[in-house]
Scaffold this motif. Structure first.
Motif, PDB file in Angstrom:
ATOM      1  N   LEU A 172       0.832  -1.206   0.000  1.00 29.30           N
ATOM      2  CA  LEU A 172       0.000   0.000   0.000  1.00 29.30           C
ATOM      3  C   LEU A 172       0.869   1.259   0.000  1.00 29.30           C
ATOM      4  N   VAL A 173       1.939   1.226   0.774  1.00 26.89           N
ATOM      5  CA  VAL A 173       2.836   2.385   0.795  1.00 26.89           C
ATOM      6  C   VAL A 173       3.431   2.609  -0.595  1.00 26.89           C
TER       7      VAL A 173
ATOM      8  N   ALA B 215       2.056   1.737  -3.399  1.00 27.63           N
ATOM      9  CA  ALA B 215       0.981   2.267  -4.241  1.00 27.63           C
ATOM     10  C   ALA B 215       0.777   3.753  -3.972  1.00 27.63           C
ATOM     11  N   ALA B 216       0.884   4.146  -2.709  1.00 31.18           N
ATOM     12  CA  ALA B 216       0.743   5.567  -2.367  1.00 31.18           C
ATOM     13  C   ALA B 216       1.872   6.376  -2.998  1.00 31.18           C
ATOM     14  N   ARG B 217       3.050   5.798  -3.041  1.00 30.39           N
ATOM     15  CA  ARG B 217       4.181   6.503  -3.679  1.00 30.39           C
ATOM     16  C   ARG B 217       3.921   6.669  -5.177  1.00 30.39           C
ATOM     17  N   ARG B 218       3.372   5.611  -5.771  1.00 26.12           N
ATOM     18  CA  ARG B 218       3.059   5.727  -7.206  1.00 26.12           C
ATOM     19  C   ARG B 218       2.025   6.818  -7.424  1.00 26.12           C
ATOM     20  N   GLN B 219       1.068   6.898  -6.493  1.00 33.96           N
ATOM     21  CA  GLN B 219       0.069   7.982  -6.582  1.00 33.96           C
ATOM     22  C   GLN B 219       0.749   9.337  -6.550  1.00 33.96           C
ATOM     23  N   GLU B 220       1.691   9.476  -5.603  1.00 31.43           N
ATOM     24  CA  GLU B 220       2.376  10.768  -5.463  1.00 31.43           C
ATOM     25  C   GLU B 220       3.148  11.102  -6.738  1.00 31.43           C
TER      26      GLU B 220
END
Lengths: 545, 186
Positions: free
Chosen positions: A10-11, A13-18
Motif C-alpha cells: 500500500l505504501v 501504491a501511495a508513492r506511485r500515486q504521489e
C-alpha cells in the motif's frame, strides 16, 4: 502487525500515486499513443473485447494425453451463448468428438462448457483456479482433461440423437472450473458430513471459549475486545447472539442436509442445456423465478444453454420449445425434454387406469361407457398431449362436434414436473379438417370452481385452411348440472362494446363463439354465470381472475 | 541543526491521511487489526485469506479516496468501517471479493503462509480456545463446566468427584492461567 507485506504494497501504491500527481502536463498526450498501440497490437485486442479479463496462459495439456485421442480434430464451438448472472464473458458449449480407452476404440461425443473472450473458448482465473489471477485462460482443443471433458458434465453424448440430449449441472464454479482445481460445491449428504459437523462444532467451541474469557473479565477480556472497538459487555452480547443463531440453524436444519460450498454461493452456477432439434426456434425455461427464452440455431441441432445463479433444486422446472412451425411443446427439466422432431422415445405411456372419484362424480361424460363413436380413433392418438403426463386412454370421450371441429375430453394424470405430486387434469383435443390442437386442461378442482375455462382461440373457417380473424372460440369444462353458461365481456374502451353470450354445454363442454372485435377481450375479464335448467344461478365467477 | 523526527503515533488520522505514503502506512498499521477483525467477525474463523483480501480492498479504497476524508464527520476508524461494510456487502452480492481498487492500484494479492494465517486467526478467538485446551485436565474440566456450561459448583463437584471448594479453586486457577497466557500472546 499481522500483514507487513500489505502495508508495504500500500505504501508503494501511495508513492506511485504521489509520482502520478507530480507528473507534468504533457503526459496528457499519452492516451493517444496508447490508442495507437491498442489498435496495432493484436495481443491486446482481447483485453478490449472482454472489458475485464486479459488473456493469460492457455490451459495446460492433459496430464495423460494417451488416455484420450481427439478424432480428426473434430470439434465445434456452438453458436449458443448464455450470459453469466454476474456479467462478464458469456458462456458457451463446445462439442468434442474423441476416442478413449485402449486402443482408442470407444468413440464419444462430449460437451464442454466454458466462457468466451474475443471468440476464444476457455476458463476464467477465479474461484481459486489459476491462483485467482483474473485472467482468461484459453482452453485450446489439445488441452483438456483426461476424459476429454474437463467440465465433466456431459460425456458420452450420442452424435446421432443430439436432440434427445439434455442435462443440468449444479454447483459449477463461475469460471467454468468444474472438475478442475477451482472451488466447487460438495453435497455433504454424500461426501463429508463429519467434516461439516466438526467445522460447526469447532466454531461453537471457539465462541464458547471466547464468551467464557470475556465473562471472566480482566485484561484478557479487554484484549479480546480491543480489536473490535467495543466494550467487553457488548462483545459478550454479540457472541452470545452468534452462538444462538448457529444453534438455531443446526436445530432447524439437520447437518446431514447441509451443503458445503468451498467457494461463496455467489460463485456457483447451475447449468441447464440440451438440444431441441433442428426444427426448434426458441427454448423457454420457467421455474425458481426464472422465465427466460432464448433463440436457438437449427444448424446447431437447436442447442440451448441457460446459466443460472446459485444452486437450485431443478426438480419442477418447466421447459417449452417453440418449433419453426410455431407449435409449442412442454417438458420438464428433471424429466422428458421437449423436442421439435418426431419423438420416438418411449413416452410416459398411456394408462389403463380410471379417473379419480372426484372427476367421475362431477363429469357425467366420463361415466359414459366407451363406444367406437365416443372414443378417439387409435390412429389419431398422435394428437394427444405428450410429455406432460399419462393419458387415461380408456376414458377419452368425444364431447361434441361444433364450429367445424370435433372436441374430445382427455383425462390425464399430470406430474407438472413434480412426480411426487400428480394432479388429474382434463385436457381437450380438437380435431379439425385442417389439423388438430390440444391443451393442458384444468384440474378437477379448477373445473368445480369455475376455472375450467380455456382462453379463446381463433375459430376455424369450415372448409378452409384459414382461421377467422373476427371470431374466437371459448371452451369451458363444466360440472354436471350446469345447463347454461353466460359469458359477459365488459366493454373494451369505446371501440369494442360489451358482449354477453349464453351457451349450452354438451357432455360437460361449453363452447362459445366470441367476436374478436377491434379490442382484445381477455377471457380473464369475463364474468361467467352458471345456471340450472330452470334458470337458477348455481355460481357466478367474476372476472378478472 | 538537529531534526527531530515527528512521531507518527501522535498524529491524528486526518493528518496521516493528508500526509505522504509513509503516513498512509502508519494509518494502515494503526487500523489493520480493526479492519481484519471486522471481517473475521462477519466471516467466522478459518477465513483468514478471505478476510485479508477484503482488508486489502478496504485499504486500497481508503488510499484511493483518502483526500475525501472529512474529520468533522467522524474518526478514521468509523470512515474505514463504512468502507469495509461496503466492500463486504459488494463482495457478498457478487459472490467474490470485490477488488477493483486493489487491482487498479496494482497492489498484489497476498499469498499467506501458515505463520501469517496464525497471526490473523489470533483475532478470531482461536487463541482463547487453544489456551483453554492447553489447561491441565482438572482445570479445563472445571472451567468448561463452570464457565461454559454454567453448572453449579455442587453439581460440578459431584461430577468431578471432589468438594465444591476444590472446584472453585480449580476454576480460579484455570481462569488465571488463561488470562496470563492470553496477555502473553497480546
Amino acid at each position: 502487525m499481522r500483514l507487513p507485506q500489505l502495508r508495504a504494497a500500500l505504501v508503494e501504491a501511495a508513492r506511485r500515486q504521489e509520482r502520478g500527481a507530480r507528473r507534468p502536463l504533457y503526459v496528457r498526450r499519452r492516451p493517444l499513443v496508447l490508442i495507437v498501440v491498442l489498435v496495432l497490437g493484436g495481443a491486446t485486442a482481447a483485453l478490449a473485447a472482454s472489458g475485464v479479463f486479459r488473456t493469460g496462459a492457455p490451459l495446460p495439456p492433459s496430464s495423460t494425453p494417451q488416455a484420450s485421442l481427439l478424432v480428426g480434430g473434430r470439434w465445434k464451438l456452438l453458436s449458443v451463448r448464455a450470459p453469466d448472472p454476474s456479467g462478464g464473458p458469456a458462456w458457451a458449449i463446445r462439442l468434442v468428438y474423441y476416442r478413449k480407452g485402449w486402443p482408442f476404440h470407444q468413440a464419444t461425443l462430449c460437451a464442454q462448457f466454458g466462457r468466451i473472450v474475443d471468440g476464444r473458448f476457455g476458463l476464467l482465473g477465479q474461484d481459486g483456479l489459476f491462483g485467482d489471477d483474473h485472467l482468461f485462460h484459453p482452453a485450446d482443443i489439445a488441452s483438456y482433461a483426461d476424459d476429454g471433458c474437463y467440465g465433466g458434465i456431459a460425456s458420452g453424448l450420442n452424435p446421432t440423437s443430439l436432440e434427445f440430449t439434455s442435462g443440468s449441472q449444479e454447483g459449477v464454479a463461475s469460471g467454468a472450473t468444474e472438475g478442475l482445481l477451482g472451488c466447487s460445491q460438495v453435497n455433504v449428504r454424500s461426501h463429508t458430513p463429519p467434516a461439516v459437523e466438526a467445522l460447526y462444532r469447532r466454531r461453537e467451541r471457539q465462541l464458547e471459549a471466547t464468551i467464557a474469557l470475556l465473562r471472566a473479565g480482566g485484561p484478557a477480556a479487554r484484549a479480546l475486545a480491543r480489536p473490535y472497538d467495543v466494550s467487553v459487555a457488548k462483545l459478550v452480547t454479540a457472541d452470545e447472539g452468534w452462538l444462538r443463531i448457529g444453534q438455531a440453524v443446526v436445530a432447524n436444519k439437520p447437518l446431514k442436509q447441509w451443503t458445503l460450498a468451498t467457494c461463496p454461493a455467489g460463485s456457483l452456477r447451475t447449468i441447464y442445456y440440451g438440444f431441441a432439434g433442428p426444427k426448434a426456434r426458441s427454448m423457454t425455461l420457467r421455474g425458481h423465478g426464472v422465465n427466460e427464452t432464448e433463440r436457438v440455431n437449427p444448424a446447431d441441432a437447436g442447442a440451448y444453454l441457460f446459466v443460472l445463479p446459485g444452486v437450485t433444486g431443478w426438480y419442477g422446472e418447466q421447459t417449452r420449445v417453440t418449433c419453426l412451425d410455431g407449435s409449442h411443446r412442454w417438458g420438464c427439466v428433471a424429466g422428458r425434454q421437449p423436442v421439435c422432431v418426431p419423438d420416438q422415445r418411449p413416452s410416459n405411456g398411456p394408462s389403463q387406469a380410471s379417473p379419480g372419484r372426484a372427476a367421475l362424480s362431477i363429469l357425467a361424460v366420463l361415466r359414459e361407457p366407451p363406444t367406437p363413436a365416443n372414443t378417439l380413433p387409435a390412429d389419431r392418438h398422435n394428437v394427444l398431449p405428450s410429455g406432460i403426463g399419462r393419458v387415461l386412454v380408456n376414458y377419452i370421450r368425444r364431447a361434441r362436434t361444433a364450429f367445424g371441429g370435433t372436441y374430445y375430453l382427455v383425462p390425464t394424470i399430470v406430474t407438472n414436473c413434480k412426480p411426487e405430486a400428480p394432479t388429474e387434469r382434463i385436457s381437450t383435443v380438437e380435431l379439425f379438417k385442417n389439423g388438430s390442437s390440444s391443451g393442458g386442461g384444468p384440474s378437477i378442482a379448477d373445473i368445480a370452481a369455475g376455472d375450467g375455462i380455456d382462453g379463446s382461440q381463433s375459430a376455424p373457417i369450415p372448409g378452409s385452411p384459414f382461421v377467422s380473424t373476427t371470431k374466437s372460440i371459448v371452451e369451458e369444462i363444466v360440472p354436471d348440472g350446469v345447463a347454461t353458461v353466460t359469458l359477459h365481456f365488459p366493454a373494451v374502451a369505446t371501440k369494442s362494446p360489451a358482449v354477453t353470450i349464453t351457451a349450452t354445454p354438451v357432455n360437460n363442454l361449453m363452447l362459445a363463439e366470441v367476436p374478436i372485435g377491434p379490442g382484445s377481450r381477455p377471457i380473464q375479464q369475463a364474468t361467467i354465470t352458471w345456471r340450472t335448467a330452470n334458470g337458477t344461478i348455481i355460481k357466478t365467477i367474476h372476472g378478472t381472475r | 541543526m538537529v531534526v527531530v523526527a515527528s512521531s507518527w503515533s501522535s498524529r491524528s488520522d486526518a493528518e496521516l491521511l493528508a500526509g505522504d505514503a509513509e503516513a498512509f502506512g502508519c494509518f494502515y498499521s494503526r487500523h489493520e487489526d480493526f479492519v481484519l477483525a471486522v471481517f473475521l467477525r462477519r466471516l467466522g474463523g478459518g477465513r483468514a485469506e478471505l478476510a485479508t483480501d477484503l482488508t486489502a480492498e478496504t485499504f486500497a479504497q481508503a488510499l484511493a479516496s483518502r483526500k475525501g476524508f472529512d474529520p468533522s464527520r467522524g474518526e478514521g476508524r468509523a470512515w474505514l468501517y463504512g468502507i469495509a461494510r461496503r466492500v463486504l456487502a459488494d463482495s457478498l452480492e457478487r459472490g467474490r471479493v470485490r477488488d477493483l481498487a486493489r487491482r487498479r492500484l496494482r497492489v498484489e494479492r497476498l499469498a499467506l503462509d501458515d505463520e501469517a494465517i496464525a497471526r490473523i486467526d489470533e483475532l478470531t478467538g482461536d487463541a482463547a480456545l487453544a489456551a483453554l485446551e492447553g489447561l491441565p485436565e482438572d482445570q479445563r474440566l472445571a472451567v468448561r463446566g463452570r464457565v461454559l456450561a454454567e453448572s453449579e459448583y455442587d453439581e460440578l463437584a459431584r461430577a468431578l468427584r471432589c468438594s465444591p471448594s476444590v472446584v472453585r479453586q480449580r476454576v480460579s486457577r484455570g481462569l488465571r492461567t488463561l488470562r496470563d497466557r492470553l496477555e502473553n500472546l497480546a
